[in-house]
Scaffold this active site. Structure first.
Site, PDB file in Angstrom:
ATOM      1  N   ASP A  25      25.738  34.333  35.598  1.00 40.09           N
ATOM      2  CA  ASP A  25      25.161  35.825  35.656  1.00 40.09           C
ATOM      3  C   ASP A  25      24.437  36.004  37.043  1.00 40.09           C
ATOM      4  OD1 ASP A  25      25.067  38.398  35.318  1.00 40.09           O
ATOM      5  OD2 ASP A  25      23.761  38.219  33.462  1.00 40.09           O
ATOM      6  N   ASN A  73      35.197  42.534  31.353  1.00 42.01           N
ATOM      7  CA  ASN A  73      34.956  42.790  32.920  1.00 42.01           C
ATOM      8  C   ASN A  73      35.862  43.744  33.548  1.00 42.01           C
ATOM      9  OD1 ASN A  73      33.854  39.451  33.435  1.00 42.01           O
ATOM     10  ND2 ASN A  73      32.499  41.279  33.129  1.00 42.01           N
TER      11      ASN A  73
HETATM   12  C1  FPP Z   1      28.404  37.907  36.453  1.00 36.42           C
HETATM   13  O1  FPP Z   1      27.478  38.424  37.400  1.00 36.42           O
HETATM   14  C2  FPP Z   1      29.282  37.522  37.065  1.00 36.42           C
HETATM   15  C3  FPP Z   1      30.710  37.920  37.014  1.00 36.42           C
HETATM   16  C4  FPP Z   1      31.079  38.599  36.271  1.00 36.42           C
HETATM   17  C5  FPP Z   1      31.726  36.775  37.703  1.00 36.42           C
HETATM   18  C6  FPP Z   1      31.376  35.349  37.676  1.00 36.42           C
HETATM   19  C7  FPP Z   1      32.454  34.781  38.638  1.00 36.42           C
HETATM   20  C8  FPP Z   1      32.114  33.876  39.499  1.00 36.42           C
HETATM   21  C9  FPP Z   1      30.618  33.076  39.572  1.00 36.42           C
HETATM   22  C10 FPP Z   1      33.111  33.290  40.488  1.00 36.42           C
HETATM   23  C11 FPP Z   1      34.256  32.567  39.524  1.00 36.42           C
HETATM   24  C12 FPP Z   1      34.842  31.539  40.324  1.00 36.42           C
HETATM   25  C13 FPP Z   1      36.262  31.280  40.018  1.00 36.42           C
HETATM   26  C14 FPP Z   1      36.719  30.193  40.729  1.00 36.42           C
HETATM   27  C15 FPP Z   1      37.020  31.817  39.255  1.00 36.42           C
HETATM   28  P1  FPP Z   1      27.100  39.947  37.778  1.00 36.42           P
HETATM   29  O2  FPP Z   1      28.276  40.410  38.558  1.00 36.42           O
HETATM   30  O3  FPP Z   1      27.354  40.769  36.294  1.00 36.42           O
HETATM   31  O4  FPP Z   1      25.844  40.038  38.351  1.00 36.42           O
HETATM   32  P2  FPP Z   1      24.496  40.938  38.152  1.00 36.42           P
HETATM   33  O5  FPP Z   1      24.274  41.122  36.694  1.00 36.42           O
HETATM   34  O6  FPP Z   1      23.656  40.593  39.016  1.00 36.42           O
HETATM   35  O7  FPP Z   1      25.231  42.575  38.552  1.00 36.42           O
END
Ligand code: FPP
Length: 250
Positions: A25, A73
């Site tokens: 996250d 998501n």
């Molecule tokens: C949450 O952070 C993250 C996600 C929903 C996506 C996670 C994906 C990756 C780290 C890359 C995946 C890689 C591969 C190879 C599949 P957020 O966007 O909710 O962050 P925030 O809470 O700060 O907005």
């Protein structure tokens, strides 16, 4: 909650968690802090998957399960969803040779049938290309949700009952284990350690059944900044925990 810089941590190999699950996250906040679009955070997050995969494998982890895209998501803006869907394609195109070199075996957990065809193909190819590897399992949760997984498990058990293969009174925890998406991991299905980055202290529908006795570590670090030293600090914290699984100290 882990905070601050951790340096020169000595780990006892016997106390390294065998199955580590991570809720990655904080990509959006990482980007916002730099006045960048959210997808720049996801790109950096993807690059960090490479770094942490290598570190976990080097430290002797047997299974690394990463929450890459949840069943919830899809609610994000279309542009962000399609970018997230492109990440497995980019990641596997770039890094499968490295994963093979590290003897890492790729596994995918979740309803991949809803992913774009190019993402499905990249995932299937990565799984096939690493199928004979015998080292760490790198398990991506993609379009995965713990409740969705439990609903599907219930459907499988009802089907077994309908087929006359199972009586209600005979249902065991092992029948549920066998019906979950982690079943191919066998005795390693349940994470020893669950890490969530970015300061949030929630489970967010991840591995609801499997984390019954997992140790939880929350860290303020945003996922793109989460370093091999942070991973070692989480392992050191884990090594100091007294896991009793409901029993008493021996
Ligand atoms: C949450 O952070 C993250 C996600 C929903 C996506 C996670 C994906 C990756 C780290 C890359 C995946 C890689 C591969 C190879 C599949 P957020 O966007 O909710 O962050 P925030 O809470 O700060 O907005």
């Amino acid at each position: 909650m882990l905070n601050g810089k951790q340096k020169d941590i000595e780990l006892d190999p016997a106390r390294v968690p065998r199955h580590v699950a991570i809720i990655m996250d904080g990509n959006g906040r990482w980007a916002k802090k730099r006045m960048l679009p959210r997808i720049a955070g996801h790109k950096q997050g993807m690059d960090n998957v490479r770094t942490i995969t290598r570190a976990a494998s080097d430290l002797g982890v047997k299974v690394l399960t990463l929450y890459a895209f949840s069943t919830e998501n899809w609610k994000r803006p279309e542009g962000e969803v399609s970018y997230l869907m492109s990440l497995p394609v980019t990641f596997f195109n770039k890094f499968v040779p490295e994963l093979i070199e590290q003897n890492v075996k790729v596994m995918i957990m979740g309803d991949t049938s809803m992913l774009p065809a190019s993402t499905q193909k990249a995932c299937a190819d990565a799984v096939a290309d690493t199928a004979n590897n015998t080292g760490m399992v790198l398990n991506f949760a993609l379009n995965y949700g713990g409740r969705d997984e439990l609903v599907r498990a219930a459907q499988k058990l009802v089907q077994r009952a309908n087929d006359g293969d199972l009586q209600a009174a005979d249902v065991q925890a092992s029948d549920i284990d066998a019906a979950l998406m982690t079943a191919p991991l066998g005795e390693l299905a349940d994470p020893d350690l669950l890490i969530r980055t970015s300061g949030e202290e929630r489970i967010s529908n991840f591995l609801l059944w499997q984390i019954a006795y997992s140790e939880l570590v929350f860290t303020d670090r945003l996922w793109p900044d989460f370093s091999p030293d942070d991973l070692k600090a989480a392992f050191a914290d884990f090594a100091g925990r007294d896991r009793r699984f409901g029993g008493i100290k021996k």
